[in-house]
Design a protein around this motif. Structure first.
Motif, PDB file in Angstrom:
ATOM      1  N   SER A 211       0.812  -1.220   0.000  1.00 33.42           N
ATOM      2  CA  SER A 211       0.000   0.000   0.000  1.00 33.42           C
ATOM      3  C   SER A 211       0.847   1.272   0.000  1.00 33.42           C
ATOM      4  O   SER A 211       0.313   2.379   0.018  1.00 33.42           O
ATOM      5  N   GLY A 212       2.181   1.111   0.007  1.00 27.89           N
ATOM      6  CA  GLY A 212       3.063   2.278  -0.071  1.00 27.89           C
ATOM      7  C   GLY A 212       3.715   2.683   1.238  1.00 27.89           C
ATOM      8  O   GLY A 212       4.340   3.741   1.319  1.00 27.89           O
ATOM      9  N   LEU A 213       3.585   1.871   2.290  1.00 28.08           N
ATOM     10  CA  LEU A 213       4.218   2.192   3.575  1.00 28.08           C
ATOM     11  C   LEU A 213       5.728   2.321   3.426  1.00 28.08           C
ATOM     12  O   LEU A 213       6.361   1.508   2.746  1.00 28.08           O
ATOM     13  N   ARG A 214       6.300   3.331   4.078  1.00 28.78           N
ATOM     14  CA  ARG A 214       7.765   3.447   4.163  1.00 28.78           C
ATOM     15  C   ARG A 214       8.218   2.670   5.395  1.00 28.78           C
ATOM     16  O   ARG A 214       8.001   3.095   6.523  1.00 28.78           O
TER      17      ARG A 214
ATOM     18  N   ALA B  94      15.114  11.262  16.953  1.00 24.27           N
ATOM     19  CA  ALA B  94      13.690  11.589  16.896  1.00 24.27           C
ATOM     20  C   ALA B  94      13.446  12.874  16.114  1.00 24.27           C
ATOM     21  O   ALA B  94      12.467  12.983  15.362  1.00 24.27           O
ATOM     22  N   GLU B  95      14.324  13.859  16.264  1.00 21.78           N
ATOM     23  CA  GLU B  95      14.164  15.122  15.546  1.00 21.78           C
ATOM     24  C   GLU B  95      14.309  14.910  14.047  1.00 21.78           C
ATOM     25  O   GLU B  95      13.565  15.489  13.248  1.00 21.78           O
TER      26      GLU B  95
ATOM     27  N   ARG C 283      10.979  13.753   8.286  1.00 24.37           N
ATOM     28  CA  ARG C 283      10.996  12.878   7.108  1.00 24.37           C
ATOM     29  C   ARG C 283       9.657  12.815   6.388  1.00 24.37           C
ATOM     30  O   ARG C 283       9.512  12.057   5.419  1.00 24.37           O
ATOM     31  N   GLY C 284       8.668  13.531   6.839  1.00 20.19           N
ATOM     32  CA  GLY C 284       7.379  13.518   6.170  1.00 20.19           C
ATOM     33  C   GLY C 284       6.634  12.211   6.298  1.00 20.19           C
ATOM     34  O   GLY C 284       5.909  11.796   5.389  1.00 20.19           O
ATOM     35  N   LEU C 285       6.798  11.535   7.445  1.00 18.57           N
ATOM     36  CA  LEU C 285       6.155  10.248   7.668  1.00 18.57           C
ATOM     37  C   LEU C 285       4.712  10.428   8.109  1.00 18.57           C
ATOM     38  O   LEU C 285       4.367  11.414   8.768  1.00 18.57           O
TER      39      LEU C 285
ATOM     40  N   LEU D 246       5.545   6.807  11.506  1.00 18.41           N
ATOM     41  CA  LEU D 246       6.398   7.331  12.563  1.00 18.41           C
ATOM     42  C   LEU D 246       6.342   6.439  13.805  1.00 18.41           C
ATOM     43  O   LEU D 246       7.375   6.179  14.435  1.00 18.41           O
ATOM     44  N   GLU D 247       5.139   5.964  14.152  1.00 14.69           N
ATOM     45  CA  GLU D 247       5.018   5.055  15.293  1.00 14.69           C
ATOM     46  C   GLU D 247       5.869   3.813  15.085  1.00 14.69           C
ATOM     47  O   GLU D 247       6.583   3.372  15.991  1.00 14.69           O
ATOM     48  N   LEU D 248       5.793   3.233  13.910  1.00 10.01           N
ATOM     49  CA  LEU D 248       6.591   2.047  13.604  1.00 10.01           C
ATOM     50  C   LEU D 248       8.083   2.360  13.677  1.00 10.01           C
ATOM     51  O   LEU D 248       8.865   1.592  14.246  1.00 10.01           O
TER      52      LEU D 248
END
Length: 407
Positions: free
Chosen positions: A101-104, A124-125, A130-132, A137-139
């Motif tokens: 589905s396009g997940l990074r 973290a910063e 990164r535009g997640l 981002l959680e992953l």
């Protein structure tokens, strides 16, 4: 008088002592606990293959693989394509479907980090820029915590990128006969004294006195192969005291809060799967086809929380969404290795925190021509905190000691 005393019978200390003895030096190894191996610990359950509660696999084809084979231990290539699932909010998500589905994925972000020249700023910063999506981002945050052993706010972007590049050698192997066989092999020719914690190292010209619980030995040199966190916490004292820079390095080289959970199930897993649970009780969980042992590797706050309340009900609640074949009543036994609670280890491997490169260099520097330092934390500016690094550090410290002894 001995030529050398080695403090700590983990892989680094044993490697140092073995090299010293091989080159003709007289050496004694002092180990505070009743077992050798440090963070190598193998659990043996009736009818099952050995289960690793510490070091899990041999990475790449370097020094550790050579050492394991030299010990006569069988290895097998790790299955690199098990089914991967993510557990988020009590639901399971198949990685292959998310990728379609396009997940990074987090490992793609790691690859990006490895290619860049990054600043020594909180990881973290950098991830936040990164535009997640929120889910990505959680992953990513959980992935980095479980891979390196600390929250991304405490990890150095530069350190993670550098060690990811250094860890790029392909291939992982499991030690079929158990990783503890490496420690046994290294220790075989040595005088290793268990249950003998060193408390104080007194260093004077040409002499090191080691004192502890029932211990009083003298040598021309000593190799310190205990975690720097133990030194920073006062578990091993120096007279005269460590210089400010050395003491600061010991404090900076922080270790992962880590636990490993081995779940002995009533029935074997129907297929090989790896799951990453995201959240307060997150961690990696691995099942192997036709094996009755499910292994959880947890770092950071989840390691503390799960270790305090690890039982069958908790395991089923955490992993049930990932492994639907695991049900209440399907667990016979739960074993937990609480690495952060072991007073002579105080955690898992050191992690690449802010300023860690300078700290690693400062910590491995010899002291007064008589004290030498080993352990994976001494290599953290260049090598991931793995068995390879521990072996390399032990050999390097031994060579430094031998050079000083020859002078």
């Amino acid at each position: 008088m001995l030529d050398a005393i080695v403090i700590g019978a983990g892989v680094a200390g044993l490697a140092a002592a073995r090299e010293l003895q091989r080159r003709g030096a007289s050496v004694v190894v002092l180990e505070a606990t009743r077992r050798i191996g440090g963070r190598v610990r193998t659990l043996r359950l009736p009818g099952e293959d050995p289960v690793e509660l510490g070091a899990q696999v041999v990475h790449g084809a370097g020094r550790a693989l050579d050492a394991v084979r030299a010990a006569g231990l069988r290895v097998e290539r790790l299955d690199e394509t098990p089914e991967l699932v993510f557990g988020v909010g009590g639901r399971a998500y198949a990685a292959r479907e998310l990728l379609a589905s396009g997940l990074r994925p987090p490992w793609a972000l790691d690859a990006e980090l490895a290619r860049g020249d990054l600043p020594d700023t909180p990881l973290a910063e950098l991830l936040a820029l990164r535009g997640l999506t929120r889910f990505e981002l959680e992953l990513a945050l959980e992935w980095e915590r479980q891979v390196w052993g600390a929250d991304a706010a405490e990890l150095s972007a530069a350190g993670v990128g550098r060690l990811t590049r250094a860890a790029s050698a392909p291939g992982e192997h499991v030690v079929v006969d158990g990783f503890d066989g490496l420690a046994v092999h290294l220790a075989e020719p040595l005088d290793v004294r268990l249950g003998c914690p060193a408390r104080t190292l007194r260093c004077s010209p040409g002499r090191v006195d080691v004192e502890g619980d029932g211990v009083a030995l003298q040598a021309r040199s000593a190799v310190v192969a205990v975690p720097p966190t133990v030194v920073a916490g006062g578990g091993l004292r120096f007279d005269p005291p460590l210089a400010a820079g050395k003491a600061s390095a010991a404090r900076a080289l922080r270790q992962a809060c880590a636990s490993t959970v081995a779940v002995h199930m009533t029935h074997p897993a129907p297929r090989s799967m790896t799951g990453l649970v995201v959240g307060e009780l997150g961690g990696f969980w691995r099942a192997r086809a036709d094996c009755r042992v499910l292994v959880g590797s947890l770092k950071g706050p989840p390691a503390m929380r799960v270790a305090q309340a690890a039982d069958a009900d908790l395991v089923v609640r955490l992993t049930g969404p990932l492994f639907p074949w695991l049900r209440a009543g399907g667990v016979e036994q739960v074993e937990v290795a609480r690495w952060h609670a072991e007073p002579h280890l105080l955690g898992g491997p050191a992690y690449p925190g802010l300023g860690v490169s300078d700290a690693a260099q400062a910590w491995r520097a010899p002291l007064r021509g008589a004290l030498f330092f080993a352990g994976e934390a001494t290599c953290l500016d260049a090598q991931p905190p793995r068995v390879d690094a521990a072996l390399a550090s032990g050999t390097r410290a031994a060579e430094q000691a031998l050079e000083a002894l020859a002078g």
